[in-house]
Design an enzyme around this catalytic site. Structure first.
Site, mmCIF file in Angstrom:
data_model
loop_
_atom_site.group_PDB
_atom_site.id
_atom_site.type_symbol
_atom_site.label_atom_id
_atom_site.label_comp_id
_atom_site.label_asym_id
_atom_site.label_seq_id
_atom_site.Cartn_x
_atom_site.Cartn_y
_atom_site.Cartn_z
ATOM 1 N N GLU A 271 45.692 31.411 -38.235
ATOM 2 C CA GLU A 271 46.965 30.970 -38.204
ATOM 3 C C GLU A 271 48.135 31.865 -37.908
ATOM 4 O O GLU A 271 49.211 31.906 -38.521
ATOM 5 C CB GLU A 271 47.344 30.144 -39.567
ATOM 6 C CG GLU A 271 47.458 31.118 -40.789
ATOM 7 C CD GLU A 271 46.137 31.579 -41.504
ATOM 8 O OE1 GLU A 271 44.964 31.573 -41.001
ATOM 9 O OE2 GLU A 271 46.105 31.993 -42.728
ATOM 10 N N HIS A 295 44.049 22.367 -39.651
ATOM 11 C CA HIS A 295 43.480 23.435 -40.659
ATOM 12 C C HIS A 295 44.788 24.453 -40.224
ATOM 13 O O HIS A 295 45.714 24.922 -41.108
ATOM 14 C CB HIS A 295 42.420 23.934 -40.703
ATOM 15 C CG HIS A 295 42.427 25.029 -41.952
ATOM 16 N ND1 HIS A 295 41.675 24.770 -43.162
ATOM 17 C CD2 HIS A 295 42.368 26.455 -41.744
ATOM 18 C CE1 HIS A 295 41.700 25.854 -43.611
ATOM 19 N NE2 HIS A 295 42.208 26.813 -42.972
ATOM 20 N N GLU A 296 44.871 25.043 -39.185
ATOM 21 C CA GLU A 296 45.400 26.268 -38.734
ATOM 22 C C GLU A 296 47.068 25.945 -38.711
ATOM 23 O O GLU A 296 47.821 26.638 -39.099
ATOM 24 C CB GLU A 296 45.187 26.921 -37.504
ATOM 25 C CG GLU A 296 43.669 27.449 -37.452
ATOM 26 C CD GLU A 296 43.128 28.183 -38.461
ATOM 27 O OE1 GLU A 296 43.934 28.831 -39.172
ATOM 28 O OE2 GLU A 296 41.858 28.147 -39.185
ATOM 29 N N HIS A 299 48.359 25.756 -42.005
ATOM 30 C CA HIS A 299 49.181 27.054 -42.485
ATOM 31 C C HIS A 299 50.404 27.310 -42.093
ATOM 32 O O HIS A 299 51.157 28.345 -42.759
ATOM 33 C CB HIS A 299 48.081 28.077 -42.053
ATOM 34 C CG HIS A 299 46.810 28.446 -42.931
ATOM 35 N ND1 HIS A 299 46.594 28.744 -44.062
ATOM 36 C CD2 HIS A 299 45.644 28.471 -42.268
ATOM 37 C CE1 HIS A 299 45.471 28.964 -44.458
ATOM 38 N NE2 HIS A 299 44.820 28.628 -43.497
ATOM 39 N N GLU A 318 44.431 28.856 -48.906
ATOM 40 C CA GLU A 318 43.239 28.074 -48.223
ATOM 41 C C GLU A 318 42.946 26.715 -48.946
ATOM 42 O O GLU A 318 42.974 25.502 -48.296
ATOM 43 C CB GLU A 318 42.104 28.801 -48.185
ATOM 44 C CG GLU A 318 42.117 30.168 -47.303
ATOM 45 C CD GLU A 318 42.407 29.808 -45.998
ATOM 46 O OE1 GLU A 318 42.227 28.721 -45.367
ATOM 47 O OE2 GLU A 318 43.073 30.888 -45.135
ATOM 48 N N ASP A 376 37.441 40.511 -48.742
ATOM 49 C CA ASP A 376 36.275 39.590 -48.108
ATOM 50 C C ASP A 376 35.539 39.209 -48.712
ATOM 51 O O ASP A 376 34.935 37.955 -48.576
ATOM 52 C CB ASP A 376 35.769 40.425 -47.038
ATOM 53 C CG ASP A 376 35.767 40.131 -45.701
ATOM 54 O OD1 ASP A 376 36.762 39.598 -45.205
ATOM 55 O OD2 ASP A 376 34.468 40.171 -44.952
ATOM 56 N N TYR A 384 38.861 27.712 -50.743
ATOM 57 C CA TYR A 384 39.001 26.334 -49.760
ATOM 58 C C TYR A 384 38.755 24.928 -50.410
ATOM 59 O O TYR A 384 39.569 24.173 -50.565
ATOM 60 C CB TYR A 384 38.128 26.574 -48.606
ATOM 61 C CG TYR A 384 38.315 27.616 -47.514
ATOM 62 C CD1 TYR A 384 38.991 27.254 -46.507
ATOM 63 C CD2 TYR A 384 37.976 28.982 -47.780
ATOM 64 C CE1 TYR A 384 39.430 28.489 -45.405
ATOM 65 C CE2 TYR A 384 38.294 29.971 -46.868
ATOM 66 C CZ TYR A 384 38.888 29.624 -45.719
ATOM 67 O OH TYR A 384 39.250 30.695 -44.907
#
Ligand code: BES
Ligand code: ZN
Length: 604
Positions: A271, A295-296, A299, A318, A376, A384
């Site tokens: 995003e 979705h993006e 953001h 998320e 990560d 999410y």
């Protein structure tokens, strides 16, 4: 600019940054860099404006940077020092400020800089020009920009990027145009971002790019040979921006453009403000994967406007985004499409919780402890899908109208600010619960945020369309022939069907599926992925050329990693296949994908 109140709260302390923003804080970054494809380096200066009390030192994040000098605005040397190297966090760069409020760092990146991927012409669609792009989230931008790389430390920025004249340079900022470069073979491009952003959102790409307008404030950049397909796939983007504004207030970033990257791009989308980066695997040809675009786009509110203060608060980015993505899909494409997506998300959440060790695994909490770990490791379905399920449960409890009013107000109250999980809870209590003790109890806020697994009463999304799909899958699993016509199924329905089948099927049955569903010519990457997982689980040889082709054709970690994982679980047969494919594809993947797949291929 006053130091954000959020930064001084103890739970906003970022364990993934060396920065000490309360002593000295970067407020603006000004880049002047030359991209050299021969040496695979960016070299030049980063000039940082700093907000600090007299006599303080400035601490920056760096990783794999070669620092040449540090000076003040007048060109006088400042004393500086690099700390110890941490393999994940990199190295602190400490600068004695004295009276300086502008710090100029002269440096160059290394060819292996983890944020950057330098692609050979052969790795692009056109095959003629090289390509460069960056991926900053979560803590990779410190491999090409020496700044305070913490999502709570927002910075405005500007850039001059010099690149080979044949390439177009784009960034996640307003483009001010190009001018002649220092040599006739080069051009210099200028950018500026006047809204303060989290530094992981500074992004760069350079390649043989064309541009097509899609609406008054929307458009798409892609390699010329991909441009037409991209423009067709994304026709609805302007409508989607408008729909999101109707729900959550104005889009505050000016333009909303898209960039289709070469297939090595390790994510579905990223995003980056004003310029969403997208994998070409989203180009299904039938707009069936636009949910990724929703979705993006979402953001632009959840993430870019109100930003997770630390990577432990990642679910604020998320979870909100998956929730909003669903609302955009519902508004633009209808409730059934949105519900199918939510149901697929729910399925994958259930699988993920199982894979993480069950509902008591600590990392199934929304707010997780990442101390000493790579951020990560928090990149699971929990932030999410559990995050989205949480917001849906609040919506269900208070009704859509009230929830929408609260959420819209939330974005206004915290616009251009970092947010912590406790800040979110405080806002919710103050502006939605408003002292209603019985509502407060029903929402189970602590349960959702700080405890593992899902609350007992969480309702699974129910898709009416999936009822017949599930019936078809159950009949097929019971040994009956497929009597439905899968040619009429949407790609979401195909994915649901494939994922619902038992993992063990005979070759004859797999062959029947493959023919009836035309699985060897599927264009939709999600369907291909679901099919290949099933094929691997059965060591189904006829699909292996497709697997090889798929893994060689793109580097999206969400697809690549599970497929290698699945192969490695299939004894000598799978391991041999995995090794022979990976030997060939590894050099084509981005560092993000390589890092994850390496761990699977040679466990420590
Ligand atoms: N911001 C993420 C990608 C990301 C997260 C990159 C954390 C690095 C660290 C992006 O918005 C995202 O979630 N992408 C998903 C798409 C999606 C529809 C869930 C992806 O790439 O698959
Ligand atoms: Zn996202």
């Amino acid at each position: 600019m006053p130091v954000s109140a959020v930064l001084s709260s103890p739970d906003a302390r970022d364990v993934h940054s060396f920065a000490q923003p309360l002593s000295a804080r970067v407020t603006h970054v000004d880049l002047d860099l030359v991209a050299d494809f021969e040496s695979r380096t960016l070299a030049g200066t980063a000039a940082l404006d700093v907000d600090a009390a007299a006599g303080n030192a400035l601490t920056l994040d760096t990783r794999d940077l070669d620092i040449e000098s540090v000076h003040n605005a007048a060109g006088e040397a400042l004393s500086w020092q690099l700390g110890e190297v941490d393999p994940v966090l990199g190295t602190a760069l400490r600068v004695e400020l004295g009276a300086a409020r502008r710090v100029v760092v002269r440096y160059r990146t290394r060819p292996g800089a983890a944020a950057l991927q330098w692609l050979l012409p052969a790795q692009t669609a056109g095959g003629k020009e090289p390509f460069l792009y960056s991926q900053g989230q979560a803590i990779l931008n410190r491999t090409w920009i020496p700044t305070q790389d913490s999502p709570g430390i927002r910075q405005t920025w500007s850039a001059r990027i010099t690149a080979p004249a044949a390439l177009t340079v784009v960034m996640s900022a307003q483009m001010l145009g190009a001018e002649a470069g220092p040599t006739p073979q080069q051009r210099t491009w200028k950018f500026r971002m006047d809204e303060p952003v989290a530094p992981y959102l500074i992004a760069l790409a350079a390649g043989d790019l064309g541009f097509r307008e899609l609406g008054p404030r929307t458009g798409v950049y892609a390699e010329p040979s991909v441009l037409e397909a991209a423009a067709t796939e994304f026709v609805d983007v302007e409508k989607m921006v408008t729909a999101t504004e109707e729900l959550y207030g104005p889009y505050r970033w000016g333009r909303y453009d898209l960039l289709v990257l070469p297939p090595a791009f390790p994510f579905g989308g990223m995003e980056n403000p004003r310029l969403t980066f997208l994998t070409p695997t989203v180009l299904a040809g039938d707009r069936s994967l636009v949910t990724l675009l929703a979705h993006e786009l979402a953001h632009s509110w959840s993430g870019n406007l109100v930003t997770n203060a630390t990577w432990s608060d990642f679910w604020l980015n998320e979870g909100f985004t998956v929730y909003i993505e669903g609302r955009i899909m519902e508004r633009v494409f209808g409730v059934e499409t949105a519900t199918m997506q939510a149901a697929l998300g729910w399925d994958s959440l259930q699988e993920e919780i199982k894979a993480m060790g069950g509902a008591s695994a600590p990392d199934t909490r929304l707010h997780i402890d990442l101390g000493g770990r790579d951020p990560d490791e928090g990149l699971t379905d929990i932030p999410y899908e559990k995050g989205a399920a949480f917001l849906r449960s609040i919506e269900a409890a208070v009704g859509r109208e009230r929830f929408d009013a609260w959420l819209r107000g939330y974005f206004d109250r915290h616009a251009f600010q970092p947010q912590t999980t406790s800040g979110f809870l405080a806002d919710l209590r103050a502006n939605l619960v408003q002292g209603d003790a019985s509502l407060g109890q029903r929402l189970e806020l602590q349960r959702w945020v700080n405890e593992p697994g899902l609350p007992e009463a969480t309702a699974a999304p129910h898709s009416q369309a999936f009822v017949r799909i599930d019936a078809a899958a159950d009949a097929f699993a019971a040994g009956r022939p497929l009597d439905a016509d899968p040619a009429t199924w949407s790609s979401a329905e195909r994915v649901r069907f494939l994922n619902r089948l038992p993992r063990k099927l005979s070759s004859a049955r797999l062959a029947e599926l493959s023919t009836r569903m035309s699985l060897d010519t599927q264009h939709n990457s999600e369907v291909r992925f679901a099919w290949l997982r099933l094929a691997i689980a059965n060591r189904y040889q006829p699909a292996m050329p497709q697997l090889d082709e798929f893994l060689s054709s793109m580097g999206r970690r969400k697809f690549v990693l599970p497929l290698f994982q699945d192969l490695m679980e299939q004894g000598a047969w799978g391991r041999q296949m995995a090794r022979s494919i990976y030997a060939k594809t590894r050099p084509t993947y981005h560092a993000v994908t390589v890092g994850s797949v390496d761990k699977v291929m040679s466990p420590p």
